[in-house]
Design a protein around this motif. Structure first.
Motif, PDB file in Angstrom:
ATOM      1  N   ALA A  58     -12.931 -39.496  77.907  1.00 46.79           N
ATOM      2  CA  ALA A  58     -12.570 -39.828  76.357  1.00 46.79           C
ATOM      3  C   ALA A  58     -12.604 -41.639  76.166  1.00 46.79           C
ATOM      4  N   ALA A  59     -12.398 -41.922  77.043  1.00 43.66           N
ATOM      5  CA  ALA A  59     -12.557 -43.569  77.842  1.00 43.66           C
ATOM      6  C   ALA A  59     -12.946 -44.518  78.254  1.00 43.66           C
ATOM      7  N   ALA A  60     -14.224 -43.103  78.723  1.00 42.41           N
ATOM      8  CA  ALA A  60     -15.810 -43.913  79.131  1.00 42.41           C
ATOM      9  C   ALA A  60     -16.488 -44.005  77.194  1.00 42.41           C
ATOM     10  N   LEU A  61     -16.509 -42.913  77.043  1.00 45.92           N
ATOM     11  CA  LEU A  61     -17.072 -42.581  75.275  1.00 45.92           C
ATOM     12  C   LEU A  61     -16.452 -44.299  74.697  1.00 45.92           C
ATOM     13  N   ALA A  62     -15.542 -44.420  74.889  1.00 43.50           N
ATOM     14  CA  ALA A  62     -14.659 -45.553  73.978  1.00 43.50           C
ATOM     15  C   ALA A  62     -15.482 -46.854  74.569  1.00 43.50           C
ATOM     16  N   TRP A  63     -15.625 -46.650  75.267  1.00 37.08           N
ATOM     17  CA  TRP A  63     -15.912 -48.698  76.508  1.00 37.08           C
ATOM     18  C   TRP A  63     -17.247 -48.765  75.676  1.00 37.08           C
ATOM     19  N   LEU A  64     -18.230 -47.242  75.826  1.00 37.10           N
ATOM     20  CA  LEU A  64     -19.769 -47.131  75.236  1.00 37.10           C
ATOM     21  C   LEU A  64     -19.958 -48.002  73.177  1.00 37.10           C
ATOM     22  N   VAL A  65     -18.503 -47.823  72.898  1.00 40.31           N
ATOM     23  CA  VAL A  65     -18.752 -48.295  71.482  1.00 40.31           C
ATOM     24  C   VAL A  65     -17.947 -49.619  71.428  1.00 40.31           C
ATOM     25  N   VAL A  66     -17.782 -49.919  72.823  1.00 46.25           N
ATOM     26  CA  VAL A  66     -17.407 -51.422  72.529  1.00 46.25           C
ATOM     27  C   VAL A  66     -18.124 -52.346  72.112  1.00 46.25           C
ATOM     28  N   PRO A  67     -19.605 -52.644  72.806  1.00 40.09           N
ATOM     29  CA  PRO A  67     -20.397 -53.783  72.163  1.00 40.09           C
ATOM     30  C   PRO A  67     -21.059 -53.467  71.004  1.00 40.09           C
ATOM     31  N   PHE A  68     -20.182 -52.541  69.934  1.00 47.51           N
ATOM     32  CA  PHE A  68     -20.534 -52.577  68.416  1.00 47.51           C
ATOM     33  C   PHE A  68     -19.990 -53.340  68.222  1.00 47.51           C
ATOM     34  N   GLY A  69     -18.500 -53.794  68.770  1.00 43.74           N
ATOM     35  CA  GLY A  69     -16.985 -54.409  68.666  1.00 43.74           C
ATOM     36  C   GLY A  69     -17.453 -55.968  68.873  1.00 43.74           C
ATOM     37  N   SER A  75     -21.631 -61.524  64.910  1.00 42.85           N
ATOM     38  CA  SER A  75     -22.141 -62.243  63.935  1.00 42.85           C
ATOM     39  C   SER A  75     -21.055 -62.444  62.881  1.00 42.85           C
ATOM     40  N   ARG A  76     -19.571 -62.145  63.079  1.00 45.23           N
ATOM     41  CA  ARG A  76     -18.426 -63.101  61.740  1.00 45.23           C
ATOM     42  C   ARG A  76     -18.292 -64.478  62.493  1.00 45.23           C
ATOM     43  N   THR A  77     -18.404 -64.799  64.201  1.00 44.87           N
ATOM     44  CA  THR A  77     -18.222 -66.390  64.042  1.00 44.87           C
ATOM     45  C   THR A  77     -19.226 -66.956  64.331  1.00 44.87           C
ATOM     46  N   GLY A  78     -20.452 -66.316  65.324  1.00 42.04           N
ATOM     47  CA  GLY A  78     -20.977 -67.093  65.697  1.00 42.04           C
ATOM     48  C   GLY A  78     -20.893 -67.178  67.441  1.00 42.04           C
ATOM     49  N   ASN A  79     -19.746 -67.476  67.960  1.00 43.59           N
ATOM     50  CA  ASN A  79     -19.773 -67.993  69.196  1.00 43.59           C
ATOM     51  C   ASN A  79     -20.382 -66.296  70.130  1.00 43.59           C
ATOM     52  N   LEU A  80     -21.446 -66.908  70.786  1.00 40.67           N
ATOM     53  CA  LEU A  80     -22.815 -65.856  71.578  1.00 40.67           C
ATOM     54  C   LEU A  80     -21.661 -66.061  72.464  1.00 40.67           C
ATOM     55  N   ARG A  81     -21.043 -66.753  73.276  1.00 40.84           N
ATOM     56  CA  ARG A  81     -20.038 -66.460  74.671  1.00 40.84           C
ATOM     57  C   ARG A  81     -19.006 -65.560  74.684  1.00 40.84           C
ATOM     58  N   ALA A  82     -18.784 -65.363  73.996  1.00 44.35           N
ATOM     59  CA  ALA A  82     -17.074 -64.496  73.374  1.00 44.35           C
ATOM     60  C   ALA A  82     -18.056 -63.120  73.883  1.00 44.35           C
ATOM     61  N   GLY A  83     -19.126 -62.926  72.149  1.00 39.31           N
ATOM     62  CA  GLY A  83     -19.628 -61.541  72.654  1.00 39.31           C
ATOM     63  C   GLY A  83     -20.612 -61.299  73.975  1.00 39.31           C
ATOM     64  N   GLU A  84     -21.152 -61.948  74.582  1.00 32.02           N
ATOM     65  CA  GLU A  84     -21.737 -62.056  76.270  1.00 32.02           C
ATOM     66  C   GLU A  84     -20.611 -61.427  76.773  1.00 32.02           C
ATOM     67  N   ALA A  85     -18.644 -62.549  77.016  1.00 26.27           N
ATOM     68  CA  ALA A  85     -18.337 -61.786  77.930  1.00 26.27           C
ATOM     69  C   ALA A  85     -17.575 -60.215  77.686  1.00 26.27           C
ATOM     70  N   LEU A  86     -17.614 -59.713  76.185  1.00 25.39           N
ATOM     71  CA  LEU A  86     -17.251 -58.781  75.915  1.00 25.39           C
ATOM     72  C   LEU A  86     -18.039 -57.643  76.305  1.00 25.39           C
ATOM     73  N   SER A  87     -19.119 -57.827  76.451  1.00 27.86           N
ATOM     74  CA  SER A  87     -20.361 -56.689  76.746  1.00 27.86           C
ATOM     75  C   SER A  87     -20.207 -56.926  78.540  1.00 27.86           C
TER      76      SER A  87
END
Length: 614
Positions: A58-69, A75-87
């Motif tokens: 379940a944790a592995a599946l949850a990690w694979l959904v995080v890229p959508f976040g 998309s909302r903030t335009g902060n590409l660096r924060a999105g790349e860090a989350l990926s």
């Protein structure tokens, strides 16, 4: 995939949409992360087959959904660096979950995705931190396995761990080099855009490129058009991009623009066109109930150019355009054309003046010279005293006619040069009208024209230049009598109208053709003028009237039609000292050309089309 990319591309943050390269990077980031999350969710039903999924599953599946976040964050903030860090955090968390939760060495293999992800990151620092974290995670998992810690991947050898760390180090070096190269490339592109923006500001023009459909894009980003478009047209840069430029063109100029773009893109011919562009400025309408748009006259020069498509589809032709505001030049050309027209009319007026004056002077001068010669020659002088008196009377009348012509020319010259001064005084207009009618009464009797008056006795007190008002009335009456045949009627009317006085002279004469109405009041112009005209005159009468009325701050209206007579209405303020005088050259003459067969109370047709002429 293309449809998905287009759908996701619409969610790129507005701050980067105007920059083609940055918009493409954001679009690719959003598309890849959304597809990864959607694929993971599509595999979720497999976890429900058989026994209940374990916690690590379940944790592995949850990690694979995080890229959508991460995609949602960018998309909302335009902060590409924060999105790349989350990926990057997704791969670290997924590797730790599989390694520590499932005890699988595959989790450590997934850590190799960290340098791959870091290579595409916009920040080398974020990628370096993630690679160090991946190395520490691999080293920790190896130590746990070495000491037989439960949950750690079993059977990890020192050689395997060393190879993994070496791969991470090598991948990290490559990722760092790739990120720095990308940063340097973006910095150079940003510098090029800034240089282009400075150049565009320096040349004070707007540079745009158009595709086949006429949609506009900024060559160096929206910033390159911002200063110029705001300064020249009071428009933000976005107002000219996309379909904005086409929609702001004058409707009559849009076909010219589309043809110019099509010829440039398809055939490479290019060219320049002058068009009208609706700016961000407005002016209040004459009625004041709405604001009228202001159009700028612009020159658009296009040349063909092949550019590389952002999506890698190859080069495509576009029309590179330079937009220049030429409103000042167009205004100068308009003024030059108006000046040329005025000059042409002046030359034509001079020719007419010479023809009229030669006619007006030749006839009385011939009479004066001829009869004076007869009276001075004893052989020719008549013996009859009555004949001699008639000859002397003819010489006297001819001299008076010459004096009137000269006075009219002098008065017109003084009015035009602004040297005619009015001297206001109080007088009764009814007495002045009666006096003027007495002066022209003899001529009316001689020509068989009935002269009528309609004036309220004692009710018309006026403060103005009495001599000028007398000249106005005499000129109007003389013109009416001159162009009215025997058996006709000339009527003068004077009455108060609020704070002004109306003086109207109407006749049942020949009238004025519609083509001559615009030139009424021009010096030396006489309607239906020709060298053998049946009516004498220099054409200065109405010009002098117009100037004198303007000096009093009044107005003139003329209603006429061929064969149906003429009515001239003059309105003068009751006290000219309280009215602002108009220059003689800008006094408006309202003219009404009547086409109906009906006539008013004075025999002049009513109804028609009104125009104003300076």
């Amino acid at each position: 995939m293309a449809n998905i990319g287009d759908a996701v591309g619409r969610h790129v943050h507005p701050d980067v949409r105007a920059e083609p390269i940055d918009a493409a990077v954001h679009r690719h980031f959003l598309t890849s992360r959304v597809l990864l999350s959607l694929g993971s969710l599509a595999l979720a039903p497999l976890c429900l087959v058989g026994a209940a999924p374990a916690a690590w599953e379940a944790a592995a599946l949850a990690w694979l959904v995080v890229p959508f976040g991460a995609a949602l964050l960018v998309s909302r903030t335009g902060n590409l660096r924060a999105g790349e860090a989350l990926s990057l955090l997704v791969w670290l968390g997924l590797g730790a979950t599989l390694t520590l939760g499932a005890g699988s060495a595959f989790g450590l293999a997934l850590l190799l995705m960290v340098p791959v992800e870091a290579a595409a990151a916009s920040s080398a620092a974020v990628g370096a931190v993630a690679i160090v974290a991946a190395a520490l995670l691999a080293l920790g998992a190896a130590l746990l396995s070495r000491f037989g810690q439960a949950g750690a991947a079993p059977g990890l050898s020192a050689l395997g761990v060393a190879a993994l760390l070496a791969a991470l180090a090598y991948g990290g070096a490559l990722a760092t080099a790739a990120a720095r190269t990308a940063q340097r490339r973006r910095a150079e592109e940003r510098g090029a855009r800034l240089r282009h923006s400075d150049l565009a500001d320096a040349i004070d023009d707007v540079v745009l490129q158009f595709d086949r459909s006429g949609a506009a894009a900024a060559v160096g980003g929206a910033a390159s058009v911002g200063g110029a478009s705001q300064r020249l047209f009071c428009l933000p840069p976005q107002a000219l991009l996309g379909r904005g430029f086409f929609e702001r063109l004058h409707v009559a100029d849009r076909p010219v623009f589309l043809k110019l773009v099509a010829d440039t893109v398809s055939e490479g011919r290019g060219g320049t066109a002058t068009m009208r562009l609706r700016t961000g400025r407005t002016l209040p309408s004459r009625r004041g109930d709405f604001d009228e748009p202001v159009f700028a006259v612009v020159d658009l020069s296009l040349r063909r150019r092949d550019v590389d498509a952002v999506d890698g589809a190859g080069a495509r032709p576009v029309a590179l355009g330079l937009l220049r505001d030429v409103s000042a030049r167009a205004e100068q050309e308009r003024l030059a054309a108006a000046a040329q027209d005025t000059q042409d009319r002046t030359h034509a007026g001079r020719d007419i003046f010479l023809a009229n004056v030669s006619h007006e002077l030749r006839t009385p001068l011939n009479a004066i010279i001829g009869f004076a010669e007869m009276l001075s020659n004893e052989a020719l002088v008549p013996a009859d005293p009555a004949k001699r008196r008639d000859y002397a009377a003819i010489i006297h009348e001819s001299g008076l006619h010459l004096l009137a012509v000269v006075n009219g020319i002098l008065d017109a010259s003084k009015i035009e040069s602004g040297a005619f001064d009015i001297r206001p005084e109080a007088f009764g207009l009814d007495e002045l009208v009666a006096h003027c009618c007495d002066m022209v009464g003899l001529k009316a009797d001689q020509t068989g024209v009935r002269l009528d008056q309609s004036v309220t006795p004692g009710a018309l007190a006026l403060v103005g230049d009495k001599r000028a008002c007398k000249q106005i009335i005499l000129n109007l009456l003389s013109n009416a009598l001159k162009f009215t045949p025997a058996g006709g009627r000339v009527a003068i009317e004077a009455r108060p109208e609020g704070n002004s006085v109306l003086i109207a002279v109407s006749d049942t004469g020949v009238g004025i053709a519609a083509r001559d109405l615009p030139r009424l009041g021009d010096p030396f112009f006489q309607a239906r003028a020709n060298y053998d005209r049946p009516n004498d005159g220099t054409g200065l009468g109405l010009s002098v009237v117009r100037g004198l009325v303007g000096l009093h701050g009044g107005s003139i209206a003329i209603e006429s039609a061929p064969g149906q007579g003429t009515r001239v209405s003059v309105r003068l303020p009751s006290d000219c000292r309280r009215a602002a005088p108009n220059a003689a050259g800008v006094t408006k003459i309202e003219t009404i050309s009547s086409y109906s067969s009906g006539t008013g109370h004075d025999g002049v047709p009513s109804g028609g089309r009104m125009q104003k002429f300076a």
